[in-house]
Write a protein that holds these residues in place. Structure first.
Motif, mmCIF file in Angstrom:
data_model
loop_
_atom_site.group_PDB
_atom_site.id
_atom_site.type_symbol
_atom_site.label_atom_id
_atom_site.label_comp_id
_atom_site.label_asym_id
_atom_site.label_seq_id
_atom_site.Cartn_x
_atom_site.Cartn_y
_atom_site.Cartn_z
ATOM 1 N N LEU A 132 47.766 42.920 45.220
ATOM 2 C CA LEU A 132 47.173 41.592 45.413
ATOM 3 C C LEU A 132 45.792 41.529 44.770
ATOM 4 O O LEU A 132 45.461 40.557 44.079
ATOM 5 C CB LEU A 132 47.059 41.286 46.911
ATOM 6 C CG LEU A 132 46.220 40.045 47.261
ATOM 7 C CD1 LEU A 132 46.883 38.772 46.741
ATOM 8 C CD2 LEU A 132 45.988 39.953 48.770
ATOM 9 N N ALA A 133 44.989 42.569 44.990
ATOM 10 C CA ALA A 133 43.647 42.600 44.400
ATOM 11 C C ALA A 133 43.720 42.587 42.879
ATOM 12 O O ALA A 133 42.943 41.897 42.210
ATOM 13 C CB ALA A 133 42.897 43.841 44.885
ATOM 14 N N TYR A 134 44.661 43.354 42.314
ATOM 15 C CA TYR A 134 44.806 43.393 40.855
ATOM 16 C C TYR A 134 45.125 42.009 40.302
ATOM 17 O O TYR A 134 44.513 41.552 39.335
ATOM 18 C CB TYR A 134 45.909 44.376 40.472
ATOM 19 C CG TYR A 134 46.139 44.462 38.979
ATOM 20 C CD1 TYR A 134 45.396 45.346 38.197
ATOM 21 C CD2 TYR A 134 47.079 43.652 38.345
ATOM 22 C CE1 TYR A 134 45.593 45.418 36.824
ATOM 23 C CE2 TYR A 134 47.274 43.718 36.972
ATOM 24 C CZ TYR A 134 46.528 44.601 36.219
ATOM 25 O OH TYR A 134 46.721 44.659 34.851
ATOM 26 N N ALA A 135 46.094 41.327 40.923
ATOM 27 C CA ALA A 135 46.488 40.003 40.450
ATOM 28 C C ALA A 135 45.368 38.985 40.636
ATOM 29 O O ALA A 135 45.240 38.040 39.845
ATOM 30 C CB ALA A 135 47.747 39.543 41.175
ATOM 31 N N THR A 136 44.547 39.188 41.674
ATOM 32 C CA THR A 136 43.429 38.272 41.916
ATOM 33 C C THR A 136 42.321 38.478 40.893
ATOM 34 O O THR A 136 41.746 37.518 40.382
ATOM 35 C CB THR A 136 42.879 38.481 43.341
ATOM 36 O OG1 THR A 136 43.937 38.289 44.292
ATOM 37 C CG2 THR A 136 41.762 37.507 43.647
ATOM 38 N N PHE A 137 42.022 39.712 40.578
ATOM 39 C CA PHE A 137 40.982 40.014 39.601
ATOM 40 C C PHE A 137 41.427 39.752 38.162
ATOM 41 O O PHE A 137 40.630 39.354 37.316
ATOM 42 C CB PHE A 137 40.549 41.475 39.719
ATOM 43 C CG PHE A 137 39.697 41.780 40.908
ATOM 44 C CD1 PHE A 137 38.578 41.016 41.207
ATOM 45 C CD2 PHE A 137 39.999 42.845 41.744
ATOM 46 C CE1 PHE A 137 37.775 41.298 42.299
ATOM 47 C CE2 PHE A 137 39.211 43.141 42.845
ATOM 48 C CZ PHE A 137 38.103 42.366 43.126
ATOM 49 N N PHE A 138 42.710 39.999 37.896
ATOM 50 C CA PHE A 138 43.210 39.907 36.524
ATOM 51 C C PHE A 138 44.440 38.995 36.466
ATOM 52 O O PHE A 138 45.555 39.436 36.168
ATOM 53 C CB PHE A 138 43.571 41.298 36.003
ATOM 54 C CG PHE A 138 42.489 42.326 36.199
ATOM 55 C CD1 PHE A 138 41.345 42.300 35.418
ATOM 56 C CD2 PHE A 138 42.602 43.302 37.178
ATOM 57 C CE1 PHE A 138 40.326 43.241 35.601
ATOM 58 C CE2 PHE A 138 41.602 44.245 37.371
ATOM 59 C CZ PHE A 138 40.460 44.214 36.577
ATOM 60 N N PRO A 139 44.270 37.703 36.752
ATOM 61 C CA PRO A 139 45.416 36.794 36.831
ATOM 62 C C PRO A 139 46.127 36.578 35.504
ATOM 63 O O PRO A 139 47.283 36.136 35.481
ATOM 64 C CB PRO A 139 44.795 35.490 37.353
ATOM 65 C CG PRO A 139 43.353 35.574 36.955
ATOM 66 C CD PRO A 139 42.998 37.025 37.051
#
Length: 207
Positions: A132-139
């Motif tokens: 989730l954090a990855y997708a939030t930081f790097f959409p």
């Protein structure tokens, strides 16, 4: 869109590699002495008897070579980038807190549903929070699912979460701790709201 940067500590210490190393070491110990697993995996009865460390240790124990291999591969791919963005201290707090809370919620559900014989193990709860954090930081990042199918990171994460929700309701893939995965995702979401004052939905959807 940029997330609030103020809470982040940018020192980078390769915490992800240390976490992977601990997981591998624990797995080797499990293979040497299988009884070791029962002391590490989260079991409602044993926790009631005082094995409180299982809320932490279950994240570092795995059920087989494919289990640890895919979990550690995902942690390396997504976790390293998230750690660089958050900083090592923030990442460690995020990883451990979401994993512990996911384990605690799982324990509560197991206890009140009478699932006393469950032995929960694996890093997947914390990994859902990391994804989730990855997708939030790097959409705008593109992930090649199975090395073939290109998906934007938010689509992949939301798709996996929808699949976990479907599986938890229908009982599909009943040997997998779907609720723990969903709990990790949910606590990761709450972490972003409380700690950073940022709603992941805006970054995942661009709205």
């Amino acid at each position: 869109m940029n997330l609030i940067r103020k809470p982040f500590h940018y020192r980078y210490d390769n915490v992800v590699l240390y976490i992977i190393g601990i997981n591998v070491l624990v797995y080797i110990m499990q293979r040497i002495n299988p009884r070791f697993t029962s002391y590490l995996a989260l079991n409602p009865i044993l926790i009631q008897r005082g094995f409180y460390w299982q809320f932490v240790t279950y994240m570092f124990a795995h059920g087989g070579i494919s289990h640890i291999l895919f979990n550690m591969l995902a942690l390396f791919i997504f976790g390293a980038q998230v750690e660089r963005r958050m900083g090592s201290k923030e990442f460690l707090v995020y990883y451990l807190s979401t994993g512990i809370l996911a384990g605690f919620l799982s324990f509560v559900i197991y206890w009140f549903t009478g699932s006393y014989g469950v032995f929960l193990l694996g890093a997947s709860g914390a990994l859902f929070a990391v994804q989730l954090a990855y997708a939030t930081f790097f959409p705008d990042s593109v992930i090649y699912l199975w090395g073939i199918l290109p998906l934007k990171a938010p689509i992949m994460v939301l798709g996996f979460t929808a699949l976990e929700l479907f599986s938890s309701v229908t009982g599909f893939r009943s040997g997998v701790a779907h609720l723990t995965h969903l709990a990790g995702f949910a606590f990761g979401w709450i972490y972003f709201l409380v700690r950073f004052g940022a709603n992941p939905w805006k970054y995942l959807t661009g709205k």
